[in-house]
Design a protein around this motif. Structure first.
Motif, short mmCIF file in Angstrom:
data_model
loop_
_atom_site.label_atom_id
_atom_site.label_comp_id
_atom_site.label_asym_id
_atom_site.label_seq_id
_atom_site.Cartn_x
_atom_site.Cartn_y
_atom_site.Cartn_z
N PHE A 92 19.53 15.67 2.04
CA PHE A 92 20.79 15.20 2.61
C PHE A 92 20.60 13.90 3.38
CE2 PHE A 92 22.49 19.48 1.98
CZ PHE A 92 23.79 19.18 1.60
N CYS A 93 21.54 12.97 3.20
CA CYS A 93 21.58 11.82 4.08
C CYS A 93 22.35 12.20 5.34
CB CYS A 93 22.24 10.62 3.39
SG CYS A 93 24.01 10.79 3.14
N SER A 94 22.29 11.38 6.36
CA SER A 94 22.88 11.72 7.65
C SER A 94 24.38 11.95 7.56
CB SER A 94 22.58 10.62 8.66
OG SER A 94 21.20 10.46 8.83
N CYS A 95 25.07 11.11 6.79
CA CYS A 95 26.52 11.25 6.74
C CYS A 95 26.96 12.47 5.96
CB CYS A 95 27.16 9.99 6.16
SG CYS A 95 26.68 9.63 4.46
N GLU A 96 26.09 12.98 5.08
CA GLU A 96 26.44 14.18 4.32
C GLU A 96 26.30 15.45 5.14
OE1 GLU A 96 25.54 13.52 -0.36
OE2 GLU A 96 23.83 13.45 0.97
N VAL A 97 25.46 15.42 6.18
CA VAL A 97 25.27 16.62 6.98
C VAL A 97 26.57 17.05 7.64
CG1 VAL A 97 24.12 17.53 9.04
CG2 VAL A 97 22.82 16.20 7.38
N ASN A 116 0.81 -1.22 0.00
CA ASN A 116 0.00 0.00 0.00
C ASN A 116 0.85 1.27 0.00
OD1 ASN A 116 -2.39 -1.48 0.03
ND2 ASN A 116 -2.51 -1.50 2.27
N THR A 117 2.02 1.17 0.59
CA THR A 117 2.91 2.33 0.68
C THR A 117 3.82 2.46 -0.54
OG1 THR A 117 3.00 1.82 3.06
CG2 THR A 117 4.45 3.56 2.29
N ALA A 118 3.83 1.45 -1.39
CA ALA A 118 4.77 1.40 -2.51
C ALA A 118 4.75 2.65 -3.40
CB ALA A 118 4.51 0.14 -3.34
N PRO A 119 3.57 3.20 -3.75
CA PRO A 119 3.60 4.40 -4.60
C PRO A 119 4.33 5.57 -3.95
CG PRO A 119 1.40 3.42 -4.59
CD PRO A 119 2.19 2.73 -3.53
N PHE A 120 4.17 5.73 -2.65
CA PHE A 120 4.85 6.83 -1.96
C PHE A 120 6.36 6.56 -1.85
CE2 PHE A 120 0.48 6.64 -0.47
CZ PHE A 120 0.07 7.95 -0.67
N ILE A 121 6.72 5.30 -1.66
CA ILE A 121 8.13 4.94 -1.62
C ILE A 121 8.77 5.23 -2.98
CG2 ILE A 121 9.77 3.05 -1.35
CD1 ILE A 121 7.82 1.74 0.58
N LEU A 122 8.08 4.84 -4.05
CA LEU A 122 8.61 5.05 -5.40
C LEU A 122 8.82 6.53 -5.69
CD1 LEU A 122 9.40 3.88 -8.15
CD2 LEU A 122 6.99 4.04 -8.82
N PHE A 123 7.82 7.35 -5.35
CA PHE A 123 7.96 8.79 -5.57
C PHE A 123 9.13 9.35 -4.78
CE2 PHE A 123 7.19 13.14 -4.14
CZ PHE A 123 7.06 13.80 -5.36
N ALA A 124 9.25 8.94 -3.52
CA ALA A 124 10.33 9.44 -2.67
C ALA A 124 11.69 9.06 -3.23
CB ALA A 124 10.17 8.89 -1.25
N VAL A 125 11.82 7.81 -3.67
CA VAL A 125 13.10 7.32 -4.19
C VAL A 125 13.49 8.08 -5.46
CG1 VAL A 125 14.17 5.34 -5.34
CG2 VAL A 125 12.96 5.04 -3.17
N ALA A 161 16.63 10.78 -5.88
CA ALA A 161 17.64 10.42 -6.87
C ALA A 161 17.81 11.52 -7.91
CB ALA A 161 17.25 9.10 -7.54
N TYR A 162 16.71 12.13 -8.32
CA TYR A 162 16.77 13.22 -9.30
C TYR A 162 17.53 14.41 -8.73
CZ TYR A 162 15.37 16.97 -12.43
OH TYR A 162 15.39 18.04 -13.30
N LEU A 163 17.23 14.80 -7.49
CA LEU A 163 17.91 15.94 -6.88
C LEU A 163 19.41 15.69 -6.74
CD1 LEU A 163 15.30 16.87 -4.12
CD2 LEU A 163 15.81 18.15 -6.20
N LYS A 164 19.75 14.45 -6.42
CA LYS A 164 21.17 14.11 -6.29
C LYS A 164 21.86 14.13 -7.64
CE LYS A 164 21.70 13.12 -1.88
NZ LYS A 164 22.71 13.76 -1.03
N ALA A 165 21.22 13.52 -8.64
CA ALA A 165 21.85 13.42 -9.96
C ALA A 165 22.02 14.78 -10.63
CB ALA A 165 21.01 12.50 -10.85
N LEU A 205 18.78 3.21 -5.73
CA LEU A 205 18.90 1.89 -5.13
C LEU A 205 19.15 1.98 -3.62
CD1 LEU A 205 19.09 -1.17 -5.43
CD2 LEU A 205 21.52 -0.91 -5.97
N THR A 206 20.06 2.87 -3.24
CA THR A 206 20.39 3.02 -1.82
C THR A 206 19.17 3.45 -1.01
OG1 THR A 206 22.68 3.59 -2.33
CG2 THR A 206 21.84 4.25 -0.17
N ASN A 207 18.43 4.43 -1.51
CA ASN A 207 17.26 4.93 -0.78
C ASN A 207 16.13 3.92 -0.78
OD1 ASN A 207 17.40 7.94 0.20
ND2 ASN A 207 18.58 7.86 -1.69
N ALA A 208 15.98 3.18 -1.88
CA ALA A 208 14.93 2.16 -1.92
C ALA A 208 15.18 1.09 -0.86
CB ALA A 208 14.86 1.54 -3.32
#
Length: 341
Positions: free
Chosen positions: A98-103, A50-59, A63-67, A217-220
């Motif tokens: 930002f991921c935690s290690c990047e902060v 049920n949460t998959a669509p929100f996970i996909l959008f988040a991932v 990824a787009y912002l990073k790339a 992949l990492t965020n998924a």
């Protein structure tokens, strides 16, 4: 005598604590509640689906912002007047991926080039509370209104911390705040966080395509492992936690459940994504809306990755101020949301 310090045995892949906890819980259910094992697995699988669509959008969004390198635009928030820096730092901190290690390296770089602690504090506080992935998961689990309110609260608490630091910067708390002169660098390889321009059409460069792929992949995997654990705990919570107990402890009107939510959330909270389904179930059991908000906000600032980023760079007195701003801001936001919801 043989030098055994040089000998190395087989290296096993490091097991995530989230997966380890999931395995332990499933084993416990299989041993002590064997008849509930498959219903528990089924509940977890359906919740993930049920949460998959929100996970996909988040991932894909992260990824787009990073790339594209869009995070480099954050550097502009730390230019100009101090009050302007605080406002922009709080605003962008709540939107950055930002991921935690990047902060740690990013903040270290800011402090190294002379950014005021007030603006850094605003970013520090708002950054772990909300980001594109967090908004998507929160909206999917707790509703768009709750996610939007949490986003505004993240910015507001960031402003509280930034402005409070600016007004108190000449006091003993904020005098000589750093543990040592910060160095640029860190576990994510962010050595020059202020360089580069965003490339919105990232698919024209192989390196950016690889960044998109690896980040997605990492965020998924990150979201999948924590949400799996969260839904597993939710399934067990439904069976064993009396709704009356939750309603009695964290329900009702007034400031008491909101304060309790903040004070319980601050030491108990481990991951913002995992908290969403748990808070959803607690709300269904009678948790007050204001307590849910204060729990998520106070816990988000004090969660281990976010807290380590601050503790690594500043002295204990500044770290205490960081937690203090978060606690006060979380209670205020809880009261506001409790009055609206």
């Amino acid at each position: 005598m043989a030098d055994i310090t040089q000998s190395q045995g087989p290296r096993w892949p490091k097991l995530s604590k989230a997966w380890l906890a999931t395995a332990v819980i499933l084993l416990a259910v299989a041993l002590f509640e064997s008849h509930e094992f498959w219903p528990t697995v089924e509940f977890t699988a359906k919740a993930l689906l049920n949460t998959a669509p929100f996970i996909l959008f988040a991932v894909l969004a992260v990824a787009y912002l990073k790339a594209t390198g869009a995070e480099n635009l954050l550097a502009k928030a730390f230019e100009g007047r101090e009050t302007r820096m605080i406002f922009l730092a709080a605003l962008l901190g709540g939107l950055s991926p930002f991921c935690s290690c990047e902060v740690i390296p990013f903040i270290a770089a800011l402090l190294a080039v002379g950014a005021p602690l007030s603006a850094v504090m605003a970013f520090w506080i708002s950054s772990p509370l909300m980001d594109p992935a967090m908004f998507s998961i929160t909206a999917g689990g707790l509703g768009f209104e709750f996610a939007t309110a949490k986003m505004f609260a993240a910015v507001g608490i960031g402003l509280l911390g930034g402005m409070g630091t600016m007004m108190l910067k000449n006091t003993a708390v904020f005098t000589d705040p750093l543990r040592e002169k910060p160095q640029v660098g860190g576990c994510c390889g962010v050595k020059k966080p202020f360089s580069g321009k965003p490339q919105w059409k990232f698919w024209t460069e192989l390196a950016r395509i690889e960044t998109f792929r690896s980040t997605a992949l990492t965020n998924a995997l990150f979201l999948f492992k924590w949400l799996t654990l969260a839904y597993l705990i939710e399934a067990i919570m439904i069976r064993h936690v009396p709704a009356s107990l939750v309603a009695q402890t964290l329900g009702g009107d007034g400031i008491q459940p909101i304060l309790l939510g903040a004070f319980v959330g601050m030491p108990a909270y481990l991951n913002g994504y995992a908290a969403v389904p748990l808070v959803k179930e607690l709300l269904a059991m009678g948790m007050a809306p204001g307590a849910a908000m204060s729990f998520m906000l106070a816990g988000g600032v004090s969660c281990i990755p976010a807290a380590i980023a601050v503790w690594a760079l500043v002295k204990p007195k500044v770290f205490a101020a960081y937690l203090g701003f978060a606690l006060v801001g979380s209670v205020i936001a809880g009261l506001a949301w409790g009055a609206i919801a």
